[in-house]
Structures are given as structure tokens and as C-alpha cells.
Design an enzyme around this catalytic site. Structure first.
Site, mmCIF file in Angstrom:
data_model
loop_
_atom_site.group_PDB
_atom_site.id
_atom_site.type_symbol
_atom_site.label_atom_id
_atom_site.label_comp_id
_atom_site.label_asym_id
_atom_site.label_seq_id
_atom_site.Cartn_x
_atom_site.Cartn_y
_atom_site.Cartn_z
ATOM 1 N N ARG A 8 4.161 -2.299 -14.020
ATOM 2 C CA ARG A 8 5.588 -2.274 -13.661
ATOM 3 C C ARG A 8 6.268 -3.603 -14.023
ATOM 4 O O ARG A 8 7.485 -3.643 -14.227
ATOM 5 C CB ARG A 8 5.762 -1.962 -12.177
ATOM 6 C CG ARG A 8 4.919 -2.836 -11.270
ATOM 7 C CD ARG A 8 4.974 -2.373 -9.825
ATOM 8 N NE ARG A 8 3.993 -3.077 -9.011
ATOM 9 C CZ ARG A 8 4.159 -3.336 -7.726
ATOM 10 N NH1 ARG A 8 5.268 -2.978 -7.106
ATOM 11 N NH2 ARG A 8 3.224 -3.962 -7.037
ATOM 12 N N SER A 35 9.592 -2.355 -5.793
ATOM 13 C CA SER A 35 8.380 -1.696 -6.283
ATOM 14 C C SER A 35 8.447 -1.394 -7.767
ATOM 15 O O SER A 35 7.431 -1.477 -8.472
ATOM 16 C CB SER A 35 8.144 -0.389 -5.508
ATOM 17 O OG SER A 35 7.866 -0.640 -4.154
ATOM 18 N N GLU A 56 16.668 11.380 -5.258
ATOM 19 C CA GLU A 56 16.212 11.482 -6.641
ATOM 20 C C GLU A 56 16.976 12.518 -7.447
ATOM 21 O O GLU A 56 17.290 12.299 -8.635
ATOM 22 C CB GLU A 56 14.710 11.804 -6.668
ATOM 23 C CG GLU A 56 13.824 10.712 -6.114
ATOM 24 C CD GLU A 56 13.680 10.737 -4.604
ATOM 25 O OE1 GLU A 56 13.013 9.841 -4.057
ATOM 26 O OE2 GLU A 56 14.249 11.666 -3.973
ATOM 27 N N PHE A 81 7.902 11.527 -6.903
ATOM 28 C CA PHE A 81 9.194 12.024 -6.440
ATOM 29 C C PHE A 81 10.134 12.342 -7.596
ATOM 30 O O PHE A 81 10.895 13.310 -7.540
ATOM 31 C CB PHE A 81 9.844 11.002 -5.504
ATOM 32 C CG PHE A 81 8.981 10.626 -4.335
ATOM 33 C CD1 PHE A 81 8.324 11.597 -3.593
ATOM 34 C CD2 PHE A 81 8.806 9.302 -3.989
ATOM 35 C CE1 PHE A 81 7.514 11.254 -2.528
ATOM 36 C CE2 PHE A 81 7.989 8.951 -2.919
ATOM 37 C CZ PHE A 81 7.347 9.927 -2.186
ATOM 38 N N ASP A 115 -1.679 4.524 0.050
ATOM 39 C CA ASP A 115 -0.522 5.405 0.277
ATOM 40 C C ASP A 115 -0.921 6.872 0.330
ATOM 41 O O ASP A 115 -0.198 7.700 0.883
ATOM 42 C CB ASP A 115 0.531 5.201 -0.813
ATOM 43 C CG ASP A 115 1.273 3.885 -0.664
ATOM 44 O OD1 ASP A 115 1.054 3.203 0.350
ATOM 45 O OD2 ASP A 115 2.054 3.531 -1.554
ATOM 46 N N ARG A 165 0.799 1.053 -9.983
ATOM 47 C CA ARG A 165 1.232 -0.068 -9.146
ATOM 48 C C ARG A 165 0.301 -1.261 -9.241
ATOM 49 O O ARG A 165 0.734 -2.413 -9.256
ATOM 50 C CB ARG A 165 1.304 0.379 -7.674
ATOM 51 C CG ARG A 165 1.720 -0.752 -6.730
ATOM 52 C CD ARG A 165 1.779 -0.300 -5.297
ATOM 53 N NE ARG A 165 0.453 -0.033 -4.746
ATOM 54 C CZ ARG A 165 0.228 0.371 -3.498
ATOM 55 N NH1 ARG A 165 1.250 0.615 -2.707
ATOM 56 N NH2 ARG A 165 -0.992 0.569 -3.061
#
Length: 313
Positions: A8, A35, A56, A81, A115, A165
Site C-alpha cells: 500500500r 490504511s 462504498e 468491501f 481481522d 496490508r
């Protein structure tokens, strides 16, 4: 020692480069800017940033309108998402109208870790590659993510890029070639070929090194573009090695491995083994533990290569 960075970071750096160049872009984010690293744009180019909140579907619809006005929107949020909740808007509003909307799915794959299943995007590549007009990119490290983001900014039409991530080894450099639709040969080999993308490219290279100690010569490709697929590279590898393995941090069904299998079934039936998540949801855990638990590591790829070699005639 190999440097490790989150992919990222490459996305955020590329967006800053585009803003610094004066490109007509707008960055949209669904309240996860830290994030996705779009916070860097918010801090340095606030006029180029829109926080859409946790909405979204509305974010994709807004991006479609911006694209019609001549702006290039970059839609940024978690991949699970974006690809899941907003699929109808992506399909009917963006792809059906061939709009120049760029979609970035962060926190992709099982390595999101603690998560858990609700945030682990393991179906997004399948959902995106089935859509007409859509380009699908899965870079292998932070530097390639930067290049892929810049490349899709120049490519007309809908594009989806996914990245994880966790920090992963940076195995490409500033001068490493990147071209949408062209697989990159990372290691030569004669006995088998592994096509990997995302964090699995590093694992594939580690597997090739391990197998070399057993006298097995493995060719490794970075198949960073799932759509359009580099058919020439895949068919050449099939002809020259006689067996293939695909490796991805995604469900086995519908992902990069499925795309390769479809091609081989039509044009060059070849022994093929798929390293991927086998029709199940992930669970909470440390990233490395989960990658090993689901066979998405060096050892999983080594085992797949051995199975593929056993099927060669």
C-alpha cells in the site's frame, strides 16, 4: 538483507506522483485513508482528496460521475468491501459504460491476519476479472504496486488493483520492467514453471531455490496482470517445461489459476497444480501462520511443483 514494505506504500507514493505531475485525478476513500495510504494525498493535496465515508456503493457512483466530467478518479478502500458491496455499481455504472474509473482494493488476501474472514478479500479477483472491460492487476511488492498504479492511470477504462496490508519483501527495483499484460520472468528453469502474483511471487522464488537443492529446475514468472492474461508467456512455458503451477493469495475458484487453467484447456492441455485457498473462509491469526496454514508459502508451492512433475508424461 531484503527490505520489506507494505504494498500500500507503493500505491500512496504513486498517487502523490500523479498529483505532483498535475494529472487530473481525484482520490476517493471510504474512511480508511491511513490504511490505504491515501492520507498522504489528503495531507499534501487536500483539493485532490474526497472522504466519502463508509459508503462504498455511493463512492463508486460518485467516481463514475467524475469520470464523465473528464477527471480520473481513484477509488480506494478494503478489497473485500469494494469488490463485494459495490459490485453492482462497478458492473452496471462503470464497466457497462466503459468509464475511466480506477479501483484499488487494499488489505487483500488472507495475510490481513487477525481481522479474520470478514476482512480477508479472497474472492475479489474472481469478481473483477469476470467483468467485461475490466483490467485486473495484482503486483508483487511496494515498488511494483507504484508502477502498476502509474500504469493504470494511463490505461483507458476500468482498472482494479489489489494489494495486501502486511510488509512484504521488495524484490523489484525502480528499473525493473513493468507492462500491463506482460508477465515478468523472475527466474529461469527447465523442469516446471510457476506463475505467481502478489506476495506469492517471493514465496515462489524461495520454493525454486529450495527445489534447486533437490536438482529440480523451476522457472518463476510474476503474473501481475490477471486480465488481460499474457497467453504467450503461459503457452510458451507449458511447451518448454511440460507442467505448470499457479500461486495466489485468493480462492482457487475464479482467480488467476482459473484463468490459466481456462487457457490451457482451450489451447494446450498441460499438467497444472493450483496453490490457493481451497473453498473455505480464512480465520484470525498472524499473517505468516495463516499463509502456512492454508498452504500459501514456500513449502506449499514446493509440494505443488512435485505433484505437477509427477503428472508429466
Amino acid at each position: 538483507m531484503i527490505q520489506q514494505l507494505p504494498m500500500r506504500d507503493g500505491y500512496g507514493k504513486a498517487l502523490l506522483e500523479l498529483c505532483q505531475r498535475g494529472e487530473q485525478i481525484l482520490v476517493l476513500d471510504a474512511d480508511v485513508a491511513k490504511s490505504t495510504r491515501t492520507v498522504w494525498v489528503r495531507e499534501q493535496f487536500p483539493e485532490r482528496f474526497l472522504d466519502m465515508g463508509i459508503s462504498e456503493q455511493d463512492m463508486v457512483g460518485t467516481a463514475a460521475g467524475l469520470a464523465l466530467s473528464g477527471v480520473t478518479p481513484f477509488v480506494s478502500t478494503y478489497g473485500v468491501f469494494l469488490a463485494g458491496r459495490a459490485w453492482d455499481q462497478i458492473r452496471t455504472t462503470v464497466c457497462y459504460n466503459k468509464l475511466n474509473v480506477k479501483l484499488a482494493g487494499a488489505h487483500a488476501g488472507i495475510s490481513v491476519g487477525p481481522d479474520g474472514a470478514t476482512h480477508q478479500a479472497l474472492e475479489d479477483v474472481a469478481l473483477m476479472r469476470v467483468l467485461p472491460q475490466m483490467t485486473v492487476l495484482v503486483p508483487c511488492d511496494a515498488e511494483e504496486t507504484r508502477k502498476a498504479t502509474l500504469a493504470m492511470a494511463e490505461r483507458p477504462g476500468p482498472c482494479y488493483i489489489r494489494f495486501g496490508r502486511e510488509a512484504v519483501p521488495v524484490i523489484t527495483e525502480a528499473d525493473t520492467p513493468f507492462e500491463i499484460g506482460k508477465a515478468r520472468l523472475c527466474r529461469a528453469g527447465e523442469d516446471a514453471a510457476v506463475f505467481a502474483n502478489g506476495a506469492m511471487v517471493y514465496e515462489a522464488l524461495q520454493a525454486a531455490e529450495t527445489l534447486a537443492g533437490e536438482g529440480i529446475s523451476v522457472r518463476v514468472y510474476d503474473l501481475h496482470t490477471v486480465k488481460p492474461l499474457d497467453e504467450e508467456a503461459i503457452l510458451n512455458a507449458a511447451a518448454e517445461t511440460g507442467c505448470l503451477v499457479t500461486a495466489e493469495e485468493h480462492q482457487e475458484a475464479g482467480g488467476m489459476g482459473s484463468a490459466v487453467a481456462e487457457l490451457l484447456a482451450k489451447k494446450a492441455p498441460t499438467p497444472l497444480e493450483l496453490v490457493a485457498v481451497k473453498d473455505c473462509f480464512g480465520q484470525s491469526g498472524q499473517p505468516g501462520e495463516l499463509m502456512a496454514r492454508y498452504g500459501l508459502d514456500c513449502q506449499g508451492i514446493c509440494a505443488a511443483v512435485r505433484r505437477a512433475l509427477a503428472r508429466k508424461k
